[in-house]
Scaffold this motif. Sequence first.
Motif, PDB file in Angstrom:
ATOM      1  N   HIS A 102     -75.086 -86.303 -33.291  1.00  0.00           N
ATOM      2  CA  HIS A 102     -76.293 -86.985 -32.840  1.00  0.00           C
ATOM      3  C   HIS A 102     -76.041 -88.316 -32.470  1.00  0.00           C
ATOM      4  O   HIS A 102     -76.295 -88.851 -31.228  1.00  0.00           O
ATOM      5  CB  HIS A 102     -77.479 -86.614 -33.742  1.00  0.00           C
ATOM      6  N   PHE A 103     -75.662 -89.059 -33.366  1.00  0.00           N
ATOM      7  CA  PHE A 103     -75.284 -90.594 -33.062  1.00  0.00           C
ATOM      8  C   PHE A 103     -74.225 -90.609 -31.857  1.00  0.00           C
ATOM      9  O   PHE A 103     -74.413 -91.482 -31.104  1.00  0.00           O
ATOM     10  CB  PHE A 103     -74.621 -91.077 -34.351  1.00  0.00           C
ATOM     11  N   LEU A 104     -73.183 -89.831 -31.908  1.00  0.00           N
ATOM     12  CA  LEU A 104     -72.201 -89.720 -30.901  1.00  0.00           C
ATOM     13  C   LEU A 104     -72.754 -89.739 -29.588  1.00  0.00           C
ATOM     14  O   LEU A 104     -72.670 -90.384 -28.607  1.00  0.00           O
ATOM     15  CB  LEU A 104     -70.915 -88.983 -31.329  1.00  0.00           C
ATOM     16  N   ILE A 105     -73.652 -88.476 -29.341  1.00  0.00           N
ATOM     17  CA  ILE A 105     -74.432 -88.157 -28.009  1.00  0.00           C
ATOM     18  C   ILE A 105     -75.139 -89.118 -27.627  1.00  0.00           C
ATOM     19  O   ILE A 105     -75.104 -89.622 -26.296  1.00  0.00           O
ATOM     20  CB  ILE A 105     -75.193 -86.747 -28.347  1.00  0.00           C
ATOM     21  N   ASP A 106     -75.989 -89.905 -28.558  1.00  0.00           N
ATOM     22  CA  ASP A 106     -76.958 -90.602 -27.997  1.00  0.00           C
ATOM     23  C   ASP A 106     -75.994 -92.177 -27.567  1.00  0.00           C
ATOM     24  O   ASP A 106     -76.474 -92.882 -26.761  1.00  0.00           O
ATOM     25  CB  ASP A 106     -78.166 -91.184 -29.112  1.00  0.00           C
ATOM     26  N   PHE A 107     -75.169 -92.377 -28.200  1.00  0.00           N
ATOM     27  CA  PHE A 107     -74.202 -93.550 -28.331  1.00  0.00           C
ATOM     28  C   PHE A 107     -73.414 -93.507 -26.749  1.00  0.00           C
ATOM     29  O   PHE A 107     -73.400 -94.229 -25.881  1.00  0.00           O
ATOM     30  CB  PHE A 107     -73.170 -93.511 -29.385  1.00  0.00           C
ATOM     31  N   ALA A 108     -72.790 -92.175 -26.494  1.00  0.00           N
ATOM     32  CA  ALA A 108     -72.273 -91.795 -25.336  1.00  0.00           C
ATOM     33  C   ALA A 108     -73.275 -92.060 -24.016  1.00  0.00           C
ATOM     34  O   ALA A 108     -72.900 -92.523 -23.130  1.00  0.00           O
ATOM     35  CB  ALA A 108     -71.660 -90.721 -25.370  1.00  0.00           C
ATOM     36  N   CYS A 109     -74.179 -91.436 -24.322  1.00  0.00           N
ATOM     37  CA  CYS A 109     -75.342 -91.633 -23.142  1.00  0.00           C
ATOM     38  C   CYS A 109     -75.766 -93.106 -22.903  1.00  0.00           C
ATOM     39  O   CYS A 109     -75.816 -93.357 -21.668  1.00  0.00           O
ATOM     40  CB  CYS A 109     -76.612 -90.832 -23.417  1.00  0.00           C
ATOM     41  N   ALA A 110     -76.031 -93.808 -23.912  1.00  0.00           N
ATOM     42  CA  ALA A 110     -76.490 -95.146 -23.679  1.00  0.00           C
ATOM     43  C   ALA A 110     -75.224 -96.123 -23.173  1.00  0.00           C
ATOM     44  O   ALA A 110     -75.468 -96.921 -22.103  1.00  0.00           O
ATOM     45  CB  ALA A 110     -76.900 -95.816 -25.088  1.00  0.00           C
ATOM     46  N   PHE A 111     -74.082 -95.701 -23.790  1.00  0.00           N
ATOM     47  CA  PHE A 111     -72.856 -96.499 -23.196  1.00  0.00           C
ATOM     48  C   PHE A 111     -72.741 -96.339 -21.795  1.00  0.00           C
ATOM     49  O   PHE A 111     -72.572 -97.307 -20.832  1.00  0.00           O
ATOM     50  CB  PHE A 111     -71.676 -96.287 -24.025  1.00  0.00           C
ATOM     51  N   LEU A 112     -72.598 -94.971 -21.045  1.00  0.00           N
ATOM     52  CA  LEU A 112     -72.448 -94.748 -19.875  1.00  0.00           C
ATOM     53  C   LEU A 112     -73.590 -95.518 -18.979  1.00  0.00           C
ATOM     54  O   LEU A 112     -73.268 -96.094 -17.981  1.00  0.00           O
ATOM     55  CB  LEU A 112     -72.321 -93.314 -19.479  1.00  0.00           C
ATOM     56  N   MET A 113     -74.792 -95.328 -19.321  1.00  0.00           N
ATOM     57  CA  MET A 113     -75.883 -95.795 -18.480  1.00  0.00           C
ATOM     58  C   MET A 113     -75.673 -97.285 -18.474  1.00  0.00           C
ATOM     59  O   MET A 113     -76.056 -97.806 -17.331  1.00  0.00           O
ATOM     60  CB  MET A 113     -77.167 -95.529 -19.136  1.00  0.00           C
ATOM     61  N   PHE A 114     -75.345 -97.819 -19.363  1.00  0.00           N
ATOM     62  CA  PHE A 114     -75.331 -99.765 -19.446  1.00  0.00           C
ATOM     63  C   PHE A 114     -74.007 -99.932 -19.101  1.00  0.00           C
ATOM     64  O   PHE A 114     -73.877-101.438 -18.929  1.00  0.00           O
ATOM     65  CB  PHE A 114     -75.997-100.112 -20.711  1.00  0.00           C
ATOM     66  N   HIS A 115     -73.018 -99.190 -19.004  1.00  0.00           N
ATOM     67  CA  HIS A 115     -71.820 -99.790 -18.788  1.00  0.00           C
ATOM     68  C   HIS A 115     -71.342 -99.581 -17.276  1.00  0.00           C
ATOM     69  O   HIS A 115     -70.655-100.363 -16.587  1.00  0.00           O
ATOM     70  CB  HIS A 115     -70.732 -98.865 -19.593  1.00  0.00           C
ATOM     71  N   SER A 116     -71.924 -98.697 -16.634  1.00  0.00           N
ATOM     72  CA  SER A 116     -71.648 -98.144 -15.258  1.00  0.00           C
ATOM     73  C   SER A 116     -72.737 -98.195 -14.420  1.00  0.00           C
ATOM     74  O   SER A 116     -72.799 -98.732 -13.490  1.00  0.00           O
ATOM     75  CB  SER A 116     -70.817 -97.072 -15.362  1.00  0.00           C
ATOM     76  N   ILE A 117     -73.649 -97.350 -14.908  1.00  0.00           N
ATOM     77  CA  ILE A 117     -74.892 -96.985 -13.859  1.00  0.00           C
ATOM     78  C   ILE A 117     -75.984 -98.174 -13.852  1.00  0.00           C
ATOM     79  O   ILE A 117     -76.527 -98.141 -12.660  1.00  0.00           O
ATOM     80  CB  ILE A 117     -75.498 -95.658 -14.426  1.00  0.00           C
ATOM     81  N   VAL A 118     -75.785 -98.963 -14.864  1.00  0.00           N
ATOM     82  CA  VAL A 118     -76.861-100.006 -14.561  1.00  0.00           C
ATOM     83  C   VAL A 118     -76.497-101.103 -13.585  1.00  0.00           C
ATOM     84  O   VAL A 118     -77.456-101.743 -12.879  1.00  0.00           O
ATOM     85  CB  VAL A 118     -76.865-100.747 -16.110  1.00  0.00           C
ATOM     86  N   PHE A 146     -80.187 -97.425 -10.106  1.00  0.00           N
ATOM     87  CA  PHE A 146     -80.357 -97.415 -11.728  1.00  0.00           C
ATOM     88  C   PHE A 146     -81.619 -97.085 -12.307  1.00  0.00           C
ATOM     89  O   PHE A 146     -82.046 -96.178 -13.068  1.00  0.00           O
ATOM     90  CB  PHE A 146     -79.797 -98.476 -12.257  1.00  0.00           C
ATOM     91  N   TYR A 147     -82.789 -97.536 -11.609  1.00  0.00           N
ATOM     92  CA  TYR A 147     -84.141 -97.267 -11.832  1.00  0.00           C
ATOM     93  C   TYR A 147     -84.491 -95.667 -11.934  1.00  0.00           C
ATOM     94  O   TYR A 147     -85.012 -95.100 -12.640  1.00  0.00           O
ATOM     95  CB  TYR A 147     -85.113 -98.197 -11.031  1.00  0.00           C
ATOM     96  N   LEU A 148     -83.821 -95.294 -10.783  1.00  0.00           N
ATOM     97  CA  LEU A 148     -84.088 -93.607 -10.583  1.00  0.00           C
ATOM     98  C   LEU A 148     -83.340 -92.965 -11.759  1.00  0.00           C
ATOM     99  O   LEU A 148     -83.851 -91.939 -12.139  1.00  0.00           O
ATOM    100  CB  LEU A 148     -83.713 -93.505  -9.263  1.00  0.00           C
ATOM    101  N   CYS A 149     -82.175 -93.415 -11.907  1.00  0.00           N
ATOM    102  CA  CYS A 149     -81.086 -92.747 -12.673  1.00  0.00           C
ATOM    103  C   CYS A 149     -81.803 -92.525 -14.405  1.00  0.00           C
ATOM    104  O   CYS A 149     -81.836 -91.616 -14.832  1.00  0.00           O
ATOM    105  CB  CYS A 149     -79.701 -93.303 -12.816  1.00  0.00           C
TER     106      CYS A 149
END
Length: 339
Positions: free
Chosen positions: A15-31, A36-39
């Motif tokens: 669970h930690f890893l899943i949420d870490f991976a999701c936040a990391f991708l969003m704020f590393h690349s998509i942001v 980004f706002y739609l994503c």
Amino acid sequence: MHKQWHIITIYSLTHFLIDFACAFLMFHSIVKTPDFYLCILLYNFFAFAVQMPLGILADKWNRNYLFAIIGCIFVAASYGFSFSNILAAVTLGIGNGLFHIGGGIDVLNMSEKKSGALGVFVSPGALGIYFGTMLGKRAAFSSVFILSFLLVAALFIFLMHKFRSSLYPQNAELSLASAFSPNVLMAIGCFFIVVCIRSFVGLSLNFPWKSSGYWGVILIFAVVLGKIAGGFLMDRFGIRKTVYLSLGLSALLFLFSQISLLGVIAVFLFNMTMPITLWIMAKILKGAKGFAFGLLIFGLFLGFLPAYFGTSIISTTVFALLAFVSLILLFIGIKRVKI
């Protein structure tokens, strides 16, 4: 239950890893992209709102571990969709939802009499989001490690089920019949609103002291430890005492939460009810635990929307009022059902 703790531990770490991976991708690349706002909206919709229908499918299929494994694979796959940020966000959200439903139902099935395991399972998510966001913004972590960990986690979940399948309780036959009575519907409505409030408050905690020193990190740990403590304290002292004392004291301390230490304690107490509401819902809807889990998680999505559209609060009085309203709602809900 003691024989199942290694399963709960693996699910919690994942669970930690899943949420870490999701936040990391969003704020590393998509942001960094114009959409980004739609994503962000699409990710949260597919991660949280879609868990309700996914929960019904999981209840019916009775292969919860496969939902968790496929969730890990979807999150890993989203890292390969650099050609489409929207597709990456949607896949990321679906993967998140699949894992939470799969792992959530298994832990609910193992929590027939106690809610401590639920607190352990749900708590690492906030920590994963915090560190994933922080490292994503700093680009201080290689996605290769994340992908490797996700695939290893999926393998562990598969091997656990293959060699310890007897420790996994089966889903009850899918049924929503227990929900259709006035008292139960009122209780479900009360618990649902409490989750919406908790989500909204959690995204609105913009205390002035939050960015001072290590208070931001301490606040995150207060959220995590509050969820863990809530489950174990319910097992020790019962639902009513835990709910009434935690939310009552939280409402009082929120009035003085401009003081950092008191604010941290208020947040710690406020988050104790998360595993408790999940546990009660699973007891009410014994034949649809996935739906029960997904319904409350849908409340998290609704609580996210005001913050997404720019509505936030920093009034300690409002925080206190919302904690008190949550207390009243839980009092009403608990009175309406037999647990």
